[in-house]
Design a protein around this motif. Sequence first.
Motif, mmCIF file in Angstrom:
data_model
loop_
_atom_site.group_PDB
_atom_site.id
_atom_site.type_symbol
_atom_site.label_atom_id
_atom_site.label_comp_id
_atom_site.label_asym_id
_atom_site.label_seq_id
_atom_site.Cartn_x
_atom_site.Cartn_y
_atom_site.Cartn_z
ATOM 1 N N ALA A 278 -23.261 -1.570 18.670
ATOM 2 C CA ALA A 278 -22.174 -0.871 19.822
ATOM 3 C C ALA A 278 -21.405 -1.901 20.360
ATOM 4 O O ALA A 278 -20.116 -1.519 20.788
ATOM 5 N N GLU A 279 -22.059 -3.283 20.788
ATOM 6 C CA GLU A 279 -21.056 -4.255 21.440
ATOM 7 C C GLU A 279 -19.714 -4.504 20.530
ATOM 8 O O GLU A 279 -18.736 -4.562 21.221
ATOM 9 N N GLU A 280 -19.980 -4.615 19.199
ATOM 10 C CA GLU A 280 -18.919 -4.873 18.282
ATOM 11 C C GLU A 280 -17.806 -3.871 18.461
ATOM 12 O O GLU A 280 -16.576 -4.333 18.215
ATOM 13 N N ASN A 281 -18.228 -2.723 18.485
ATOM 14 C CA ASN A 281 -17.497 -1.471 18.542
ATOM 15 C C ASN A 281 -16.804 -1.463 19.744
ATOM 16 O O ASN A 281 -15.274 -0.949 19.655
ATOM 17 N N VAL A 282 -17.247 -1.725 20.884
ATOM 18 C CA VAL A 282 -16.430 -1.900 22.244
ATOM 19 C C VAL A 282 -15.335 -2.680 22.093
ATOM 20 O O VAL A 282 -14.354 -2.516 22.424
ATOM 21 N N ASP A 283 -15.678 -4.135 21.545
ATOM 22 C CA ASP A 283 -14.663 -5.254 21.539
ATOM 23 C C ASP A 283 -13.553 -4.805 20.729
ATOM 24 O O ASP A 283 -12.601 -4.844 20.838
ATOM 25 N N ARG A 284 -13.922 -4.042 19.319
ATOM 26 C CA ARG A 284 -12.918 -3.531 18.340
ATOM 27 C C ARG A 284 -12.055 -2.608 19.073
ATOM 28 O O ARG A 284 -10.924 -2.453 18.800
ATOM 29 N N MET B 54 -7.814 3.735 28.381
ATOM 30 C CA MET B 54 -8.736 3.701 27.435
ATOM 31 C C MET B 54 -9.734 4.489 26.928
ATOM 32 O O MET B 54 -10.848 4.450 27.498
ATOM 33 N N ASN B 55 -9.327 5.702 26.584
ATOM 34 C CA ASN B 55 -10.161 6.872 26.049
ATOM 35 C C ASN B 55 -10.241 6.949 24.481
ATOM 36 O O ASN B 55 -9.087 7.120 23.915
ATOM 37 N N TRP C 48 -7.942 -2.620 19.845
ATOM 38 C CA TRP C 48 -7.097 -1.481 19.549
ATOM 39 C C TRP C 48 -6.214 -0.863 20.696
ATOM 40 O O TRP C 48 -4.999 -0.651 20.358
ATOM 41 N N HIS C 49 -7.109 -0.547 21.852
ATOM 42 C CA HIS C 49 -6.201 0.011 22.852
ATOM 43 C C HIS C 49 -5.277 -0.804 23.274
ATOM 44 O O HIS C 49 -4.099 -0.602 23.429
ATOM 45 N N GLU C 50 -5.166 -2.417 23.389
ATOM 46 C CA GLU C 50 -4.330 -3.189 24.070
ATOM 47 C C GLU C 50 -3.243 -3.327 22.739
ATOM 48 O O GLU C 50 -2.276 -3.545 23.265
ATOM 49 N N SER C 51 -3.475 -3.078 21.455
ATOM 50 C CA SER C 51 -2.410 -3.054 20.529
ATOM 51 C C SER C 51 -1.434 -1.610 20.705
ATOM 52 O O SER C 51 -0.382 -1.747 20.283
ATOM 53 N N GLN C 52 -2.153 -0.745 21.346
ATOM 54 C CA GLN C 52 -1.390 0.363 21.845
ATOM 55 C C GLN C 52 -0.648 0.455 23.114
ATOM 56 O O GLN C 52 -0.157 1.289 23.495
#
Length: 227
Positions: free
Chosen positions: A181-187, A203-204, A191-195
């Motif tokens: 879960a932690e790694e998925n949140v970081d990922r 960030m939804n 991704w959001h910041e890249s958008q």
Amino acid sequence: MTQSRTKREWRTPGRRQGYRVLAPERHLIVCEGEKTEPFYFKGMRDALKPEFRNRIHIVVKGTGLHTVDLFDYALRESRLSGGYDHVWLAYDRDDFDLREFDSVVGKCAQSSDETTAFHALWSNPCFEVWMLLHFGYTTAEMTSAEALAKTDAAFRRELNRPYSKTAGGLFGEIQSRLHMAEENVDRLRTWHESQGAYSPSAMNPGTTIPEITRKLSEYIGDIKRRV
């Protein structure tokens, strides 16, 4: 200890017979929800290793308050208590005002000082995003109802039971998946910041719950982390 010693000095770790002495820490977790989030964080508190339970003090409160009102409550509780090292605010985006939702992060930063750190544990759209990320990665924007349905489907598929917002033992049941879960949140944040999305309301799906799981990880038993 003399009265002239400051609270910060009292909490500074020292050494005794060659071993690091853990300084006492007091944590206040105030939750928007009155059941799901408090049950989860109480499970985290109960998972503390026995050797730390007299040093790491965690108070969990479900309030029914939202965004700015939740922050005002946390600030008042902290001042009245006279001694929390960390104050954590767990709250959801849901349908609340975007500006108020985003403003809590700044209010936490502005109110933090050398004795007490305030942390915004926001989830967008809701706490179930954090639950869902224990079972897989997704960037799909969703409503609270959709997040709840997806979490229920994941629980039925992986744990052979429906998801319940009022069930106890939630933290312990999915604790072994915490690193995922932690790694998925970081990922997801990357991704959001890249958008071009940087604010919590943009960030939804997204959440900052890993701030507290990582802070307390060394005190909690049986968390398997990737090296």
